[in-house]
Design a protein around this motif. Structure first.
Motif, PDB file in Angstrom:
ATOM      1  N   LYS A 174       2.999  -8.683   7.640  1.00  0.00           N
ATOM      2  CA  LYS A 174       3.415  -8.226   6.413  1.00  0.00           C
ATOM      3  C   LYS A 174       3.416  -6.815   6.269  1.00  0.00           C
ATOM      4  CE  LYS A 174      -0.531 -10.247   5.263  1.00  0.00           C
ATOM      5  NZ  LYS A 174      -0.759 -10.455   6.500  1.00  0.00           N
ATOM      6  N   THR A 175       4.122  -6.146   5.529  1.00  0.00           N
ATOM      7  CA  THR A 175       4.094  -4.727   5.345  1.00  0.00           C
ATOM      8  C   THR A 175       3.454  -4.212   3.716  1.00  0.00           C
ATOM      9  OG1 THR A 175       6.364  -4.566   4.597  1.00  0.00           O
ATOM     10  CG2 THR A 175       5.831  -3.953   7.073  1.00  0.00           C
ATOM     11  N   HIS A 176       4.258  -4.689   2.916  1.00  0.00           N
ATOM     12  CA  HIS A 176       3.713  -4.346   1.397  1.00  0.00           C
ATOM     13  C   HIS A 176       3.958  -5.797   0.616  1.00  0.00           C
ATOM     14  CE1 HIS A 176       5.068  -0.589   3.130  1.00  0.00           C
ATOM     15  NE2 HIS A 176       3.917  -0.045   2.315  1.00  0.00           N
ATOM     16  N   THR A 177       3.036  -5.819  -0.514  1.00  0.00           N
ATOM     17  CA  THR A 177       2.894  -6.758  -1.486  1.00  0.00           C
ATOM     18  C   THR A 177       3.167  -6.115  -2.942  1.00  0.00           C
ATOM     19  OG1 THR A 177       1.917  -8.473  -0.288  1.00  0.00           O
ATOM     20  CG2 THR A 177       1.771  -8.734  -2.584  1.00  0.00           C
ATOM     21  N   TYR A 178       4.456  -6.461  -3.462  1.00  0.00           N
ATOM     22  CA  TYR A 178       4.632  -5.834  -4.677  1.00  0.00           C
ATOM     23  C   TYR A 178       4.092  -6.669  -5.855  1.00  0.00           C
ATOM     24  CZ  TYR A 178       7.252  -2.738  -1.766  1.00  0.00           C
ATOM     25  OH  TYR A 178       7.491  -1.708  -0.519  1.00  0.00           O
ATOM     26  N   VAL A 179       3.641  -6.042  -6.919  1.00  0.00           N
ATOM     27  CA  VAL A 179       3.460  -6.806  -8.096  1.00  0.00           C
ATOM     28  C   VAL A 179       4.198  -6.025  -9.077  1.00  0.00           C
ATOM     29  CG1 VAL A 179       1.703  -7.539  -9.995  1.00  0.00           C
ATOM     30  CG2 VAL A 179       1.190  -7.527  -7.731  1.00  0.00           C
ATOM     31  N   ARG A 180       5.228  -6.798  -9.834  1.00  0.00           N
ATOM     32  CA  ARG A 180       5.917  -6.131 -10.772  1.00  0.00           C
ATOM     33  C   ARG A 180       5.812  -6.873 -12.191  1.00  0.00           C
ATOM     34  NH1 ARG A 180       9.058  -6.413  -6.034  1.00  0.00           N
ATOM     35  NH2 ARG A 180      10.159  -4.468  -5.566  1.00  0.00           N
ATOM     36  N   ASP A 181       5.735  -5.952 -13.320  1.00  0.00           N
ATOM     37  CA  ASP A 181       5.676  -6.362 -14.583  1.00  0.00           C
ATOM     38  C   ASP A 181       6.974  -6.804 -15.075  1.00  0.00           C
ATOM     39  OD1 ASP A 181       5.065  -6.466 -17.489  1.00  0.00           O
ATOM     40  OD2 ASP A 181       4.231  -4.601 -17.494  1.00  0.00           O
TER      41      ASP A 181
ATOM     42  N   GLY B 175       1.609  -2.445  -8.852  1.00  0.00           N
ATOM     43  CA  GLY B 175       0.603  -2.624  -8.125  1.00  0.00           C
ATOM     44  C   GLY B 175       1.282  -2.612  -6.613  1.00  0.00           C
ATOM     45  N   ILE B 176       0.791  -2.506  -5.813  1.00  0.00           N
ATOM     46  CA  ILE B 176       1.284  -2.359  -4.296  1.00  0.00           C
ATOM     47  C   ILE B 176       0.160  -2.669  -3.387  1.00  0.00           C
ATOM     48  CG2 ILE B 176       2.422  -1.605  -2.421  1.00  0.00           C
ATOM     49  CD1 ILE B 176       4.085   0.243  -4.330  1.00  0.00           C
ATOM     50  N   ILE B 177       0.151  -3.480  -2.520  1.00  0.00           N
ATOM     51  CA  ILE B 177      -0.753  -3.683  -1.188  1.00  0.00           C
ATOM     52  C   ILE B 177      -0.050  -3.256  -0.100  1.00  0.00           C
ATOM     53  CG2 ILE B 177      -2.090  -4.950  -0.111  1.00  0.00           C
ATOM     54  CD1 ILE B 177      -2.428  -7.024  -2.301  1.00  0.00           C
ATOM     55  N   ASN B 178      -0.693  -2.095   0.511  1.00  0.00           N
ATOM     56  CA  ASN B 178      -0.092  -1.783   1.807  1.00  0.00           C
ATOM     57  C   ASN B 178      -0.911  -2.435   2.833  1.00  0.00           C
ATOM     58  OD1 ASN B 178       0.517  -0.515   4.264  1.00  0.00           O
ATOM     59  ND2 ASN B 178       1.113   1.453   3.313  1.00  0.00           N
ATOM     60  N   TRP B 179      -0.363  -3.530   3.538  1.00  0.00           N
ATOM     61  CA  TRP B 179      -1.106  -4.342   4.425  1.00  0.00           C
ATOM     62  C   TRP B 179      -1.500  -3.366   5.605  1.00  0.00           C
ATOM     63  CZ3 TRP B 179      -3.483  -8.602   2.738  1.00  0.00           C
ATOM     64  CH2 TRP B 179      -3.085  -9.224   1.536  1.00  0.00           C
ATOM     65  N   GLY B 180      -0.679  -2.557   6.204  1.00  0.00           N
ATOM     66  CA  GLY B 180      -0.977  -1.862   7.391  1.00  0.00           C
ATOM     67  C   GLY B 180      -2.026  -0.842   7.401  1.00  0.00           C
ATOM     68  N   LYS B 181      -1.954  -0.110   5.992  1.00  0.00           N
ATOM     69  CA  LYS B 181      -3.101   0.746   5.792  1.00  0.00           C
ATOM     70  C   LYS B 181      -4.270   0.399   5.104  1.00  0.00           C
ATOM     71  CE  LYS B 181       0.041   4.716   5.542  1.00  0.00           C
ATOM     72  NZ  LYS B 181       0.696   5.748   4.796  1.00  0.00           N
ATOM     73  N   LYS B 182      -4.426  -0.782   4.482  1.00  0.00           N
ATOM     74  CA  LYS B 182      -5.249  -1.621   3.786  1.00  0.00           C
ATOM     75  C   LYS B 182      -5.505  -0.869   2.637  1.00  0.00           C
ATOM     76  CE  LYS B 182      -7.059  -4.187   7.539  1.00  0.00           C
ATOM     77  NZ  LYS B 182      -8.324  -4.296   8.577  1.00  0.00           N
ATOM     78  N   THR B 183      -4.562  -0.527   1.762  1.00  0.00           N
ATOM     79  CA  THR B 183      -4.871   0.379   0.619  1.00  0.00           C
ATOM     80  C   THR B 183      -3.909  -0.345  -0.592  1.00  0.00           C
ATOM     81  OG1 THR B 183      -2.732   1.760   0.880  1.00  0.00           O
ATOM     82  CG2 THR B 183      -4.739   2.616   1.716  1.00  0.00           C
ATOM     83  N   PHE B 184      -4.449  -0.001  -1.840  1.00  0.00           N
ATOM     84  CA  PHE B 184      -3.816  -0.528  -3.047  1.00  0.00           C
ATOM     85  C   PHE B 184      -3.082   0.793  -3.877  1.00  0.00           C
ATOM     86  CE2 PHE B 184      -7.101  -4.069  -4.122  1.00  0.00           C
ATOM     87  CZ  PHE B 184      -6.637  -4.866  -2.855  1.00  0.00           C
ATOM     88  N   GLU B 185      -2.037   0.464  -4.593  1.00  0.00           N
ATOM     89  CA  GLU B 185      -1.547   1.392  -5.461  1.00  0.00           C
ATOM     90  C   GLU B 185      -1.477   0.588  -6.913  1.00  0.00           C
ATOM     91  OE1 GLU B 185       2.495   3.644  -6.387  1.00  0.00           O
ATOM     92  OE2 GLU B 185       1.818   3.486  -4.261  1.00  0.00           O
ATOM     93  N   VAL B 186      -2.298   1.218  -7.717  1.00  0.00           N
ATOM     94  CA  VAL B 186      -2.441   0.869  -9.149  1.00  0.00           C
ATOM     95  C   VAL B 186      -1.667   1.483 -10.276  1.00  0.00           C
ATOM     96  CG1 VAL B 186      -3.789  -0.081 -10.817  1.00  0.00           C
ATOM     97  CG2 VAL B 186      -4.484  -0.300  -8.531  1.00  0.00           C
ATOM     98  N   ASN B 187      -0.490   1.241 -10.839  1.00  0.00           N
ATOM     99  CA  ASN B 187       0.339   1.735 -11.691  1.00  0.00           C
ATOM    100  C   ASN B 187       0.601   3.368 -11.272  1.00  0.00           C
ATOM    101  OD1 ASN B 187       0.253  -0.190 -13.777  1.00  0.00           O
ATOM    102  ND2 ASN B 187      -1.679   0.355 -14.547  1.00  0.00           N
ATOM    103  N   GLY B 188       1.061   3.170 -10.032  1.00  0.00           N
ATOM    104  CA  GLY B 188       1.529   4.756  -9.677  1.00  0.00           C
ATOM    105  C   GLY B 188       0.432   5.624  -8.942  1.00  0.00           C
ATOM    106  N   HIS B 189      -0.756   5.111  -9.090  1.00  0.00           N
ATOM    107  CA  HIS B 189      -2.003   5.820  -8.506  1.00  0.00           C
ATOM    108  C   HIS B 189      -2.452   5.264  -7.234  1.00  0.00           C
ATOM    109  CE1 HIS B 189      -2.176   8.100 -12.240  1.00  0.00           C
ATOM    110  NE2 HIS B 189      -2.163   6.918 -12.880  1.00  0.00           N
TER     111      HIS B 189
END
Length: 178
Positions: A37-44, A57-71
């Motif tokens: 898997k590459t990215h998981t997206y949470v859409r409002d 929200g985004i989970i980047n599975w490759g980099k093991k990072t989160f993006e929360v509200n654009g940050h």
């Protein structure tokens, strides 16, 4: 807030629905390649003053990072302690028999839970996963906690399910391999 995952045990492709009126508040979808898997997206799904669903929200599975509200926060995840910003609450996220629990380390109180039914029923409907967030967590860390629970539960499923059981729960993965 109490919300229900409407796709049984699949936390990667589902909708979160409120328990009181069954309306969709978040849509969760995952992009996959053949082997991962590459990215998981949470859409409002109910964005205020916007027409289209917004990615919150985004989970980047490759980099093991989160993006929360654009940050792209620096996630501090040491020994089950999770924090996504200096001005945010730190949570101890642990797995219990009934599912996941996030406790505030400063208040020493449970702020969020993800109840996961483990035993499928032979006859009748299986119970869906249910997420509960306190008012404090809902106001400041809602998206972060949803991402953290998705990440933790998916990792747990990967570790505990064998290939046969994993493919029976997630047939789309099996179909993409054949």
């Amino acid at each position: 807030m109490e919300a229900i995952f409407d796709n049984k045990a699949n936390v990667l492709d589902t909708k979160l629905r409120t328990s009181h009126d069954n309306s969709v508040i978040y849509s969760i979808s995952t992009e996959q390649t053949t082997w991962s898997k590459t990215h998981t997206y949470v859409r409002d799904m109910n964005p205020a003053l916007r027409g289209e669903p917004a990615v919150v929200g985004i989970i980047n599975w490759g980099k093991k990072t989160f993006e929360v509200n654009g940050h792209l926060p620096e996630i501090v995840s040491r020994a089950k302690l999770w924090k996504w910003s200096d001005d945010r609450e730190e949570y101890a996220i642990v797995h219990r028999e009934e599912g996941w629990q996030a406790s505030s380390t400063s208040k020493n109180a449970v702020e969020a839970t993800l109840n996961v039914p483990y035993r499928p029923q032979l006859f009748g409907k299986s119970k869906p996963m249910v997420i509960n967030l306190s008012r404090a967590a809902l106001a400041k860390d809602e998206v972060f906690l949803i991402l953290a629970f998705i990440y933790c539960e998916h990792r747990r499923q990967e570790k505990t399910l064998g290939p046969t059981q994993y493919f029976s729960i997630f047939p789309e993965v099996f179909e993409s391999l054949t």
